[in-house]
Design a protein around this motif. Structure first.
Motif, PDB file in Angstrom:
ATOM      1  N   ALA A  56     -13.214   2.763  -2.504  1.00  0.00           N
ATOM      2  CA  ALA A  56     -13.901   3.872  -2.867  1.00  0.00           C
ATOM      3  C   ALA A  56     -13.679   5.147  -1.996  1.00  0.00           C
ATOM      4  O   ALA A  56     -13.540   6.173  -2.471  1.00  0.00           O
ATOM      5  N   GLU A  57     -13.769   4.844  -0.723  1.00  0.00           N
ATOM      6  CA  GLU A  57     -13.716   6.065   0.169  1.00  0.00           C
ATOM      7  C   GLU A  57     -13.008   5.472   1.603  1.00  0.00           C
ATOM      8  O   GLU A  57     -13.302   4.591   1.951  1.00  0.00           O
ATOM      9  N   LEU A  58     -12.341   6.364   1.829  1.00  0.00           N
ATOM     10  CA  LEU A  58     -11.300   6.587   3.136  1.00  0.00           C
ATOM     11  C   LEU A  58     -11.751   7.452   3.957  1.00  0.00           C
ATOM     12  O   LEU A  58     -11.650   8.622   3.696  1.00  0.00           O
ATOM     13  N   PHE A  63     -12.541   6.344  11.072  1.00  0.00           N
ATOM     14  CA  PHE A  63     -12.009   4.892  10.807  1.00  0.00           C
ATOM     15  C   PHE A  63     -12.917   4.152   9.868  1.00  0.00           C
ATOM     16  O   PHE A  63     -13.122   2.995  10.168  1.00  0.00           O
ATOM     17  N   SER A  64     -13.532   4.708   8.926  1.00  0.00           N
ATOM     18  CA  SER A  64     -14.274   3.776   7.759  1.00  0.00           C
ATOM     19  C   SER A  64     -13.765   3.955   6.816  1.00  0.00           C
ATOM     20  O   SER A  64     -13.061   4.679   6.225  1.00  0.00           O
ATOM     21  N   VAL A  65     -13.935   2.897   6.095  1.00  0.00           N
ATOM     22  CA  VAL A  65     -13.566   2.684   4.504  1.00  0.00           C
ATOM     23  C   VAL A  65     -14.670   1.862   3.785  1.00  0.00           C
ATOM     24  O   VAL A  65     -15.315   0.982   4.514  1.00  0.00           O
ATOM     25  N   THR A  66     -14.872   2.542   2.530  1.00  0.00           N
ATOM     26  CA  THR A  66     -15.861   2.072   1.774  1.00  0.00           C
ATOM     27  C   THR A  66     -15.102   1.094   0.670  1.00  0.00           C
ATOM     28  O   THR A  66     -14.530   1.820   0.076  1.00  0.00           O
ATOM     29  N   VAL A  67     -15.266  -0.328   0.484  1.00  0.00           N
ATOM     30  CA  VAL A  67     -14.675  -1.208  -0.476  1.00  0.00           C
ATOM     31  C   VAL A  67     -15.714  -1.861  -1.092  1.00  0.00           C
ATOM     32  O   VAL A  67     -16.661  -2.111  -0.802  1.00  0.00           O
ATOM     33  N   GLU A  68     -15.161  -2.201  -2.309  1.00  0.00           N
ATOM     34  CA  GLU A  68     -15.992  -3.099  -3.393  1.00  0.00           C
ATOM     35  C   GLU A  68     -15.564  -4.734  -2.536  1.00  0.00           C
ATOM     36  O   GLU A  68     -14.649  -4.940  -1.811  1.00  0.00           O
ATOM     37  N   PRO A  69     -16.444  -5.736  -2.817  1.00  0.00           N
ATOM     38  CA  PRO A  69     -16.213  -6.946  -2.273  1.00  0.00           C
ATOM     39  C   PRO A  69     -14.785  -7.818  -2.417  1.00  0.00           C
ATOM     40  O   PRO A  69     -14.712  -8.721  -1.869  1.00  0.00           O
ATOM     41  N   HIS A 111      -3.285  -0.020   1.052  1.00  0.00           N
ATOM     42  CA  HIS A 111      -3.948   1.330   0.727  1.00  0.00           C
ATOM     43  C   HIS A 111      -3.860   2.113   2.045  1.00  0.00           C
ATOM     44  O   HIS A 111      -3.545   3.366   1.931  1.00  0.00           O
ATOM     45  N   LEU A 112      -3.901   1.766   3.330  1.00  0.00           N
ATOM     46  CA  LEU A 112      -3.786   2.128   4.822  1.00  0.00           C
ATOM     47  C   LEU A 112      -2.368   2.838   4.810  1.00  0.00           C
ATOM     48  O   LEU A 112      -2.314   3.579   5.744  1.00  0.00           O
ATOM     49  N   ARG A 113      -1.420   2.073   4.357  1.00  0.00           N
ATOM     50  CA  ARG A 113       0.045   2.290   4.870  1.00  0.00           C
ATOM     51  C   ARG A 113       0.214   3.789   4.865  1.00  0.00           C
ATOM     52  O   ARG A 113      -0.223   4.476   3.893  1.00  0.00           O
ATOM     53  N   GLY A 114       0.668   4.327   5.949  1.00  0.00           N
ATOM     54  CA  GLY A 114       1.381   5.625   5.854  1.00  0.00           C
ATOM     55  C   GLY A 114       0.047   6.447   6.588  1.00  0.00           C
ATOM     56  O   GLY A 114       0.461   7.894   7.098  1.00  0.00           O
ATOM     57  N   THR A 115      -0.929   5.964   6.878  1.00  0.00           N
ATOM     58  CA  THR A 115      -2.318   6.460   7.668  1.00  0.00           C
ATOM     59  C   THR A 115      -2.139   6.354   9.127  1.00  0.00           C
ATOM     60  O   THR A 115      -2.820   7.122   9.782  1.00  0.00           O
TER      61      THR A 115
END
Length: 122
Positions: A84-86, A91-97, A107-111
Motif C-alpha cells: 500500500a505505501e512505501l 524506512f517503513s512500508v505498509t503491506v497487506e498480510p 518491490h524494494l529493488r532499486g531503492t
C-alpha cells in the motif's frame, strides 16, 4: 463462491499443517478473502456462530499455529498481497498480510533497501 471457498480434502489438509513436527489438523473449510471488509465479515460470522478462525500465510511456521485442532475456518490471506505505501524517508512500508518477503524485496529493488530474513542471536 467456489474460487474463494474450498472444502476439498486436499486443500484442507494443505492448510492444516506447517513446517512443524505437529500432525495435520485440517480446518473444516478454507476461504480466500481479498479485502479487509471480507475478513471483517467472515470474522463476525465466525464469532456469531462460535466457529474457530485460523489465519494462514505461507504455511512455513514452525509452531503448529495453522493446525485447526478444533476445526473451523482457515483464512488464507495469500490473495491480500498489495503493497500500500512505501516511505523511504522513515524506512517503513505498509503491506497487506499476504505480501511475502520475496515480493517485498522485488518491490524494494532499486531503492537501496531490502527486508532480510530475521535471525535472533544469543
Amino acid at each position: 463462491g467456489a474460487p474463494n471457498v474450498s472444502t476439498a480434502t486436499a486443500v484442507r489438509e494443505q492448510h492444516g499443517h506447517d513446517e512443524s513436527m505437529h500432525p495435520c489438523a485440517p480446518p473444516d473449510v478454507v476461504v480466500w478473502p481479498q479485502a479487509v471488509g471480507q475478513v471483517q465479515e467472515l470474522a463476525a460470522l465466525c464469532h456469531r456462530c462460535r466457529v474457530p478462525m485460523v489465519p494462514f500465510g505461507t504455511g512455513t511456521g514452525l509452531e503448529g499455529g495453522v493446525n485447526a485442532v478444533q476445526g473451523g475456518v482457515c483464512f488464507d490471506l495469500s490473495r491480500m498481497d498489495a503493497i500500500a505505501e512505501l516511505s523511504l524517508e522513515d524506512f517503513s512500508v505498509t503491506v497487506e498480510p499476504g505480501v511475502t518477503r520475496k515480493a517485498l524485496n522485488k518491490h524494494l529493488r532499486g531503492t537501496g533497501l531490502w527486508f532480510p530474513v530475521g535471525t535472533v542471536g544469543i
